[in-house]
Design an enzyme around this catalytic site. Sequence first.
Site, PDB file in Angstrom:
ATOM      1  N   LYS A   1       0.843  -1.203   0.000  1.00 48.21           N
ATOM      2  CA  LYS A   1       0.000   0.000   0.000  1.00 48.21           C
ATOM      3  C   LYS A   1       0.879   1.254   0.000  1.00 48.21           C
ATOM      4  O   LYS A   1       2.065   1.199   0.365  1.00 48.21           O
ATOM      5  CB  LYS A   1      -0.917  -0.002   1.229  1.00 48.21           C
ATOM      6  CG  LYS A   1      -0.172   0.035   2.556  1.00 48.21           C
ATOM      7  CD  LYS A   1      -1.126  -0.212   3.737  1.00 48.21           C
ATOM      8  CE  LYS A   1      -0.378  -0.221   5.054  1.00 48.21           C
ATOM      9  NZ  LYS A   1      -1.249  -0.627   6.180  1.00 48.21           N
TER      10      LYS A   1
ATOM     11  N   TYR B   1      14.809  29.970   8.382  1.00 50.39           N
ATOM     12  CA  TYR B   1      13.661  30.748   8.861  1.00 50.39           C
ATOM     13  C   TYR B   1      13.576  30.782  10.381  1.00 50.39           C
ATOM     14  O   TYR B   1      13.718  29.760  11.043  1.00 50.39           O
ATOM     15  CB  TYR B   1      12.363  30.135   8.326  1.00 50.39           C
ATOM     16  CG  TYR B   1      12.210  30.218   6.833  1.00 50.39           C
ATOM     17  CD1 TYR B   1      12.377  31.423   6.147  1.00 50.39           C
ATOM     18  CD2 TYR B   1      11.869  29.080   6.104  1.00 50.39           C
ATOM     19  CE1 TYR B   1      12.212  31.480   4.775  1.00 50.39           C
ATOM     20  CE2 TYR B   1      11.695  29.133   4.733  1.00 50.39           C
ATOM     21  CZ  TYR B   1      11.870  30.340   4.064  1.00 50.39           C
ATOM     22  OH  TYR B   1      11.708  30.384   2.716  1.00 50.39           O
TER      23      TYR B   1
HETATM   24  C1  LIG Z   1      -0.531  -1.716   6.765  1.00 50.05           C
HETATM   25  C2  LIG Z   1      -1.210  -2.974   7.137  1.00 50.05           C
HETATM   26  C3  LIG Z   1      -0.467  -4.142   7.351  1.00 50.05           C
HETATM   27  C4  LIG Z   1       1.041  -4.164   7.379  1.00 50.05           C
HETATM   28  O1  LIG Z   1       1.499  -3.657   8.602  1.00 50.05           O
HETATM   29  P1  LIG Z   1       3.065  -3.644   8.943  1.00 50.05           P
HETATM   30  O2  LIG Z   1       3.111  -3.261  10.360  1.00 50.05           O
HETATM   31  O3  LIG Z   1       3.665  -2.635   8.024  1.00 50.05           O
HETATM   32  O4  LIG Z   1       3.556  -5.017   8.673  1.00 50.05           O
HETATM   33  C5  LIG Z   1      -1.152  -5.309   7.591  1.00 50.05           C
HETATM   34  N1  LIG Z   1      -2.492  -5.337   7.616  1.00 50.05           N
HETATM   35  C6  LIG Z   1      -3.238  -4.220   7.432  1.00 50.05           C
HETATM   36  C7  LIG Z   1      -4.717  -4.297   7.497  1.00 50.05           C
HETATM   37  C8  LIG Z   1      -2.621  -3.006   7.194  1.00 50.05           C
HETATM   38  O5  LIG Z   1      -3.371  -1.906   7.031  1.00 50.05           O
END
Ligand SMILES: *Cc1c(COP(=O)(O)O)cnc(C)c1O
Length: 394
Positions: free
Chosen positions: A33, A265
């Site tokens: 993702k 800044y």
């Molecule tokens: C992002 C996500 C994962 C992966 O989590 P990690 O801690 O990066 O391994 C697994 N399941 C779901 C539903 C997620 O949203």
Amino acid sequence: MRARAVIDLAAVRANVRALRKRAPGAQLMAVVKSDAYGHGAVRCGRAAREAGAPWLGAALPEEALALRAAGDTGRLLCWLWTPGGPWGRAIEQDVDVSVSGMWALREVVAAARGVGRAARVHLKIDTGLGRNGCPPEEWTELTTAARAAEAEGVLTVAGVWSHFACADEPGHPSIAAQLAEFHRALAVAEAAGLRPEVRHLANTPALLTLPEAHFDLVRTGIGVYGVSPSPELGTPEDFGLRPAMTLEASLASVKRVPAGHGVSYGHHYTTPGETTLALVPLGYADGVPRHASGAGPVLVAGKWRTVAGRIAMDQFVVDLGGDRAEAGAPAVLFGPGDRGEPSAEDWARAAGTIGYEIVTRIGKRVPRVYVDSEVPAQAGDRSEGDTALTGGVA
Ligand SMILES: *Cc1c(COP(=O)(O)O)cnc(C)c1O
């Protein structure tokens, strides 16, 4: 090149293999993702599959469809749906879809009828995270209705699943409670007549610390990219993981300034004596967190330097003290540590966040350059947007 995020695909593959070893009884889903946590979903997804990940995971349907458009054909689950989502296209593209409630089940059934093809569904139970997932009180209704649709041939329930709240805090009481709730949910699903191909609950921290949560499939994201889910659990090295991303830039300017010179800044940094300032052409627009102003570590001219003053949109300054460097010299913000550079976890600490956020937020303006530490990259082996591969990183 102003700056680049060098992505080592060999590290991605090695991490997938290391993670598979820690969950030998389960299949592995590489979660890609948000463009593989900033590393590039198409390239990392392909590398993960080569290393033995039969599944990829995406949050959004558009992420899953983009993987299909890029030629990915393996099992692929997508879980964050809103009403009217592109269910039909996902079903046509053979994407497994998650369903957390009756509204979603109704939409999947209608879409599957519309495209004339059975959907593959993973029913999600909220075992305690309090985010997505079907409340336990509605689980019997959802599983019964899903079984009826399955009997009709309009869908297959391929999975039953849930997600942890505190897997990165081993021993947290919610972990045992969620496991127990998941077992109850599985029993209810079975009583409804469902025989899911995969039951899955574990993310990276649960994969690393909780074998009883592995079930048939582990969903691992951050581990694939070689970043620790939590400094309390350990470093990537402790788990045999290697950071896949190196973020580096070429110094845009190096100059001598007198004592008492304000920097960036707000003048939150003032040179304590006559010194050399180096300008790093990366800023918060590139995902360098402004919260790490005055704190973020950078390797320049052989030493760790600390961001001097505020991180601006496009640039920040480091004070080299008595050391010298030339414009164009490398500044390494984070990487696997081979050259003594800081880690993404170091930046997370400096910014008061987690390693996940550091790598995921590296912006579009920073080109991803793919290298493969096992196989030297070929001149033709470039993805869109890659600008240079010559030299790569050692
Ligand atoms: C992002 C996500 C994962 C992966 O989590 P990690 O801690 O990066 O391994 C697994 N399941 C779901 C539903 C997620 O949203």
